[in-house]
Motif scaffolding. Structure first.
Motif, mmCIF file in Angstrom:
data_model
loop_
_atom_site.group_PDB
_atom_site.id
_atom_site.type_symbol
_atom_site.label_atom_id
_atom_site.label_comp_id
_atom_site.label_asym_id
_atom_site.label_seq_id
_atom_site.Cartn_x
_atom_site.Cartn_y
_atom_site.Cartn_z
ATOM 1 N N LYS A 1 6.817 -5.792 -8.045
ATOM 2 C CA LYS A 1 7.623 -6.561 -7.079
ATOM 3 C C LYS A 1 9.046 -6.734 -7.588
ATOM 4 N N GLU B 1 10.996 -3.250 -7.550
ATOM 5 C CA GLU B 1 11.366 -2.620 -6.285
ATOM 6 C C GLU B 1 12.401 -3.385 -5.494
ATOM 7 N N VAL C 1 4.869 5.743 2.967
ATOM 8 C CA VAL C 1 5.300 6.961 2.289
ATOM 9 C C VAL C 1 4.470 8.115 2.851
ATOM 10 N N GLN D 1 -6.100 -7.497 1.138
ATOM 11 C CA GLN D 1 -6.938 -6.440 0.540
ATOM 12 C C GLN D 1 -7.908 -7.054 -0.464
ATOM 13 N N ILE E 1 -7.704 2.443 -0.118
ATOM 14 C CA ILE E 1 -7.039 1.180 0.245
ATOM 15 C C ILE E 1 -5.607 1.498 0.660
ATOM 16 N N SER E 2 -5.202 1.008 1.813
ATOM 17 C CA SER E 2 -3.836 1.265 2.272
ATOM 18 C C SER E 2 -3.409 0.244 3.316
ATOM 19 N N GLN E 3 -2.260 -0.347 3.121
ATOM 20 C CA GLN E 3 -1.711 -1.247 4.136
ATOM 21 C C GLN E 3 -1.405 -0.456 5.391
ATOM 22 N N SER E 4 -0.550 0.560 5.254
ATOM 23 C CA SER E 4 -0.030 1.276 6.424
ATOM 24 C C SER E 4 -1.076 2.178 7.061
ATOM 25 N N GLY E 5 -1.967 2.693 6.223
ATOM 26 C CA GLY E 5 -2.933 3.679 6.726
ATOM 27 C C GLY E 5 -2.298 5.040 6.946
ATOM 28 N N VAL F 1 9.360 -4.203 2.926
ATOM 29 C CA VAL F 1 8.872 -3.029 2.182
ATOM 30 C C VAL F 1 7.980 -3.467 1.016
ATOM 31 N N ALA F 2 8.330 -4.587 0.401
ATOM 32 C CA ALA F 2 7.491 -5.091 -0.694
ATOM 33 C C ALA F 2 6.228 -5.701 -0.099
ATOM 34 N N SER F 3 5.110 -5.170 -0.511
ATOM 35 C CA SER F 3 3.844 -5.634 0.058
ATOM 36 C C SER F 3 3.443 -6.982 -0.533
ATOM 37 N N CYS G 1 -2.332 3.876 -3.668
ATOM 38 C CA CYS G 1 -1.017 3.982 -4.320
ATOM 39 C C CYS G 1 -0.377 2.591 -4.386
ATOM 40 N N GLY G 2 0.510 2.411 -5.345
ATOM 41 C CA GLY G 2 1.353 1.203 -5.408
ATOM 42 C C GLY G 2 0.555 -0.087 -5.460
ATOM 43 N N THR G 3 0.983 -1.019 -4.635
ATOM 44 C CA THR G 3 0.320 -2.326 -4.594
ATOM 45 C C THR G 3 -1.149 -2.191 -4.212
ATOM 46 N N SER G 4 -1.459 -1.269 -3.329
ATOM 47 C CA SER G 4 -2.862 -1.087 -2.920
ATOM 48 C C SER G 4 -3.696 -0.621 -4.116
HETATM 49 O O1 M6R Z 1 0.622 1.545 2.928
HETATM 50 P P1 M6R Z 1 0.035 1.701 1.554
HETATM 51 O O2 M6R Z 1 -0.712 0.488 1.118
HETATM 52 O O3 M6R Z 1 -0.831 2.922 1.434
HETATM 53 O O4 M6R Z 1 1.261 1.871 0.599
HETATM 54 C C1 M6R Z 1 1.117 2.117 -0.768
HETATM 55 C C2 M6R Z 1 2.417 1.909 -1.508
HETATM 56 O O5 M6R Z 1 3.396 2.789 -1.021
HETATM 57 C C3 M6R Z 1 2.921 0.473 -1.407
HETATM 58 O O6 M6R Z 1 1.971 -0.466 -1.824
HETATM 59 C C4 M6R Z 1 4.210 0.283 -2.211
HETATM 60 O O7 M6R Z 1 3.944 0.384 -3.580
HETATM 61 C C5 M6R Z 1 4.855 -1.054 -1.865
HETATM 62 N N1 M6R Z 1 6.250 -0.896 -1.609
HETATM 63 C C6 M6R Z 1 4.650 -2.098 -2.925
HETATM 64 O O8 M6R Z 1 5.254 -3.308 -2.614
#
Ligand code: M6R
Length: 366
Positions: A243, A246, A363, A165, A104-108, A156-158, A58-61
């Protein structure tokens, strides 16, 4: 804890030379051709022989996934589909036993990505994770995976998670291409060396900060903004637009530059800032024509160009130079001034940069 920076986001943007290095530390040693990814040992053969790869995020990932699509297809000649996890999970997707799914996910912890993985697993897919947070739900659900090791991302902005990644996905693709023989030894070696040089190039791209800030001051009151790119820089355009949306609440859209004439060109007038990622790559001549199309309609063009470009500066309103690299690695460098641009615009608009309205860092609801 912000290390002298005003916001976490800025700190994280400036951390990127280090976070990219941390990401390949112990994995990549270019001068002896070494690329070790302990996280995909057991499934390395399955990945090498995969008939297709599906990426969910999702999103940036998801944007990182789009860059990876181009990389895997070019380097490994494996067809790749990139899916929004939220769409994938609800449309009875076609997954065959042994298909490779990369999440792919930052937060997991992203609920849709997690559910997409569970679904893929239940259909017999091999699910690999590319995650930043060690021990997160997504890392536990995946069969194997590679951590991005970008360190905690608070804004919050990745930002640094995105470039990490891209680093991991590039390493996986190089590893597969080498095993598969779809990339000649010499080219493989030159990619490893080029990847190792990216932190220094990102460092240089960060030096555009003052210049970007001045450009930000000129465009901070815009109501809309268009981002255009082609090839590897198309996902960079999407990411730049996300970016800006958001954190500064300016409506922005990213487009593949050639799609402009199929609709968005109608938006262009002297009020419309258009950010064009126009670094020197295989689609350079085409993007130059796209810039001319925008200028002919009096759009204000901010171009991200390769160092030493002598053509584009004469055509556009503002240019920002970044160091050159291979097409496939350019997103890691070209994204830097776009992160800075959205940051400075948001600060000038008095927005809450690190915690934008309506958004959460992870999220965990669908
Ligand atoms: O933790 P994740 O990589 O799974 O999150 C996915 C998106 O919620 C996340 O990249 C979101 O779009 C960011 N706020 C973008 O900057």
């Amino acid at each position: 804890e912000k290390g002298g920076f005003e916001h976490f986001m800025l700190k994280e943007i400036f951390e990127q030379p280090k976070s990219i290095k941390d990401c390949f530390r112990g994995r990549l040693i270019a001068n002896n051709g070494q690329l070790v990814l302990g996280g995909i040992r057991e499934y390395a053969n399955a990945l090498t022989n995969a008939e297709r790869i599906v990426i969910v995020a999702c999103g940036t990932s998801w944007h990182a996934g789009l860059v990876a699509e181009y990389i895997f297809e070019e380097f490994c000649r494996i067809p790749v589909e990139v899916e929004y996890a939220s769409e994938f999970r609800y449309r009875n997707p076609i997954i065959r036993e042994g298909d490779i799914v990369i999440a792919i996910s930052q937060s997991g912890e992203t609920a849709d990505t997690l559910a997409a993985m569970e679904l893929a697993k239940s259909k017999g897919a091999i699910v690999l994770g590319v995650c930043n947070v060690v021990g997160s739900s997504i890392s536990r659900v995946s069969h194997e995976g590679v951590y991005t090791h970008a360190g905690p991302e608070i804004g919050v902005a990745s930002t640094k998670a995105f470039t990490a990644q891209l680093t991991v996905l590039t390493m996986i693709a190089l590893r597969v291409a080498h095993r598969k023989g779809t990339m000649a030894e010499q080219r493989y070696r030159s990619f490893l060396a080029e990847l190792e040089s990216i932190p220094a190039k990102v460092e240089k791209a960060l030096k555009t900060d003052d210049q970007v800030k001045k450009i930000a001051a000129l465009f901070k009151d815009s109501r809309n903004c268009l981002y255009l790119g082609r090839g590897y820089n198309f996902p960079v355009a999407l990411e730049g637009a996300l970016k800006l949306k958001e954190i500064s609440y300016i409506h922005a859209e990213g487009y593949p530059a050639a799609e402009m004439k199929h609709g968005p060109i109608a938006l262009i007038d002297e009020e419309m800032p258009v950010v064009v990622i126009a670094t020197r790559d295989s689609s350079y001549d085409k993007i130059v024509s796209n810039i001319q199309e925008v200028k002919a309609r009096k759009g204000k063009v901010i171009a991200i160009v390769s160092e030493g470009d002598s053509l584009i500066p004469g055509m556009v309103d503002h240019t920002i130079e970044v160091p050159g690299t291979h097409d496939a690695l350019m997103p890691m460098v070209a994204t830097i001034p776009l992160q800075l641009l959205s940051y400075h615009i948001a600060v000038m608009r008095n927005c809450n940069v690190d915690q934008p309205r309506n958004l959460a860092k992870s999220v965990t609801v669908e």
